[in-house]
Design an enzyme around this catalytic site. Structure first.
Site, PDB file in Angstrom:
ATOM      1  N   LYS A  77       0.853  -1.189   0.000  1.00 16.12           N
ATOM      2  CA  LYS A  77       0.000   0.000   0.000  1.00 16.12           C
ATOM      3  C   LYS A  77       0.892   1.245   0.000  1.00 16.12           C
ATOM      4  O   LYS A  77       1.703   1.443   0.899  1.00 16.12           O
ATOM      5  CB  LYS A  77      -0.889   0.020   1.243  1.00 16.12           C
ATOM      6  CG  LYS A  77      -1.928  -1.088   1.289  1.00 16.12           C
ATOM      7  CD  LYS A  77      -2.748  -0.995   2.567  1.00 16.12           C
ATOM      8  CE  LYS A  77      -3.717  -2.159   2.703  1.00 16.12           C
ATOM      9  NZ  LYS A  77      -4.826  -2.095   1.739  1.00 16.12           N
ATOM     10  N   ARG A  86     -10.254 -11.712   0.908  1.00 12.06           N
ATOM     11  CA  ARG A  86     -11.138 -12.695   0.271  1.00 12.06           C
ATOM     12  C   ARG A  86     -10.440 -14.054   0.134  1.00 12.06           C
ATOM     13  O   ARG A  86     -11.108 -15.090   0.112  1.00 12.06           O
ATOM     14  CB  ARG A  86     -11.596 -12.169  -1.087  1.00 12.06           C
ATOM     15  CG  ARG A  86     -10.536 -12.022  -2.153  1.00 12.06           C
ATOM     16  CD  ARG A  86     -10.904 -11.066  -3.262  1.00 12.06           C
ATOM     17  NE  ARG A  86     -10.887  -9.677  -2.812  1.00 12.06           N
ATOM     18  CZ  ARG A  86     -11.140  -8.636  -3.601  1.00 12.06           C
ATOM     19  NH1 ARG A  86     -11.427  -8.832  -4.881  1.00 12.06           N
ATOM     20  NH2 ARG A  86     -11.104  -7.407  -3.133  1.00 12.06           N
TER      21      ARG A  86
END
Length: 533
Positions: free
Chosen positions: A310, A387
């Site tokens: 990030k 996920r």
């Protein structure tokens, strides 16, 4: 780090203020503060509070006039007047507060009531360390209902929470606090004839829900060097010890997960020096079981993004301790349900806990990993890790033979783009489950919005070399994530709730505790318990 902290005390709920709901008797009260709720378009008649003096009524009218009070939801104005019967801790003065509750064209909702409660709590009207009494005037004609009153109490209790656990003794004494002190007595005084008012037992149940919300807030607010995968498992173990008659715990270590072929989950955590933990906390009520449910929470205790690190403005890297918000939510629900001794249900709380870190052993973009059901996943982006861990958690949950599965996760920034910070999007192909969740959200006072599972988007997560890809187009990103999760469910009714936007509010001190009230209400609606708390 933090060797002097009592780790178990970190997760204790501070003492709550004493709150009661009672009808107005019209007699003057011995209150240190009086809060008057007013709607848009109010007039002087609406400020004729039955339990204050004529002088104080005039002061309220002057206050409204002086500040040109526009009572939109959450607005407020305050004045202080000399008064008899006020505690010495208030210096002989009584605080008079006007608090806006919005338009007079619609019913007051639980969501609005919760917001108002939070606003009042942050005004410090009960912040004195000595005993004080606060009265809040509400009127039946403003659309007062049982759920509205309960949500107002919830907002009052949780709204003034201040997390000072990680300040030194000089500034915080390593404990959390409330702006409304435990020594404060808050009386919600109802003017008008109400069909019914919450009983002491009702309010005790509300306090129990707040205790669960506080645990959720504390877990999310804590830094990632405290709330590690092992610490999440330790908190679950503490809950199991607190409620041994109803809660039991199984923690799968990495070797156990490998034997169960949870290679997708293990891949995400392999870049961290901290071992991953697969947490399975079970609640079983006494007597006959009416429903078996699974709640699955995303549990990334810190998300660096992995190899897809990030970076750049808006990446929120310093806030990625909150990426275990789903797990924190279900642990708060577990505590609440166990305290309420909810009948008729068997509940499975599941969290695949790990860090997503960047190192020489991290999983890579382009890797293919295999879920425990045999399905292969191409890693298009290591920052779409939640996920991937949830795939193994959902397969595990469905193997338990439950009647429904709800997963809750800080899953996508796209959810924030779509609905902002006030509504959580949710997905389900099951209309009955959708109605249950929407109904629970309305009663609980939490905003939620059903989103579509767009079939044409499935091609965006197709892989050329594996069964599925974990990252598709930026367009409809939250939909693509939901479709990915759905592909790991066979036949069980399932829903996915994305709390990336609703789980954190910087203006209100960080974690919101969103989802605890909603999920508790959903469970109660399916159990043999009283339908509302």
């Amino acid at each position: 780090m933090f060797e002097d902290l009592d780790r178990q005390a970190l997760w204790d709920c501070p003492s709550l203020a004493k709150i009661s709901v009672e009808p107005s008797t019209g007699q003057l009260g011995r209150f240190d503060s009086v809060v008057v709720l007013v709607r848009e378009g109010f007039c002087d008649r609406d400020l004729q509070v039955s339990f204050v003096s004529d002088e104080e009524r005039r002061a309220l009218i002057e206050l409204a006039s002086d500040v040109e009070m526009k009572p939109k939801l959450g607005s407020w104005a305050l004045t202080r007047v000399k008064a008899d019967g006020v505690s010495s801790s208030s210096g002989g003065f009584r605080s008079l507060v006007l608090c806006g509750i919005g338009s007079n064209q619609k019913q007051w909702t639980p969501i609005e009531a919760f917001h108002i409660g939070q606003t009042i709590a942050t005004l410090n009207v009960g912040a004195t360390k000595k005993t004080s009494v606060v009265a809040i005037r509400v009127r039946v004609e403003d659309g007062l209902t049982g759920p509205v009153l309960r949500s107002l109490v919830e907002g009052l209790l949780v709204g003034g929470y201040k997390d000072t656990r990680f300040k030194s003794e000089e500034h915080g004494n390593h404990v959390a606090q409330f702006l409304i002190k435990p020594s404060t007595e808050v009386k919600i005084v109802v003017e008008g004839t109400a069909d019914s008012l919450p009983s002491r037992a009702d309010l005790a149940a509300v306090e129990t829900v707040i205790s669960g919300m506080i645990l959720t807030k504390q877990l999310i607010n804590a830094p990632a060097n405290v709330t590690t995968p092992a610490e999440l498992a330790a908190v679950a173990a503490t809950l199991a010890r607190m409620f041994p008659e109803s809660l039991s715990l199984k923690v799968l270590e990495e070797a156990d997960c490998k034997r169960l072929r949870m290679n997708a989950f293990l891949a995400v955590g392999q870049g961290s020096s901290l071992p991953s933990k697969f947490i399975h906390l079970t609640y079983r009520a006494e007597g006959a079981i009416k429903k078996k449910l699974a709640l699955v929470g995303k549990a990334i205790t810190f998300d660096s993004g992995g190899i897809n690190l990030k970076t750049g403005p808006g990446c929120m890297l310093e806030l990625m301790k909150f990426d275990m918000g789903g797990a924190a939510t279900i642990l708060g629900v577990a505590k609440t349900i166990a305290q309420l001794r909810t009948p008729g249900v068997e509940l499975h709380f599941i969290a695949a806990a790990c860090e997503n870190m960047c190192s020489g052993s991290s999983y890579r973009p382009g890797d293919v990993v295999q879920c425990s059901n045999g399905k292969t996943i191409e890693i298009g982006n290591t920052d779409a890790e939640g996920r991937v861990t949830l795939s193994d958690a959902l397969v595990y949950a469905e193997s338990l033979g439950v009647d429904a599965i709800v997963d809750i996760a800080t899953l996508t920034g796209a959810a924030i783009v779509a609905l902002g910070h006030d509504y959580a999007p949710f997905w389900t192909p099951d209309s009955d489950l959708a109605m249950q969740i929407e109904s629970a959200a309305r009663v609980a006072g939490e905003n939620i919005w059903r989103m579509p599972l767009i079939e044409s988007h499935r091609e965006l997560i197709q892989s050329d070399i594996a069964d599925i890809k974990n990252h598709g187009s930026r367009a409809g990103g939250s939909v693509n994530a939901a479709l990915f999760l759905q592909s790991f469910i066979k036949n069980t009714p399932w829903s996915h709730i994305d709390i990336a936007g609703t789980g954190w509010n910087e203006k209100r001190g960080g974690a919101t505790g969103y989802g605890v009230r909603l999920l508790v209400q959903w469970i109660l609606g399916l159990s043999e318990a009283k339908a509302e708390v």
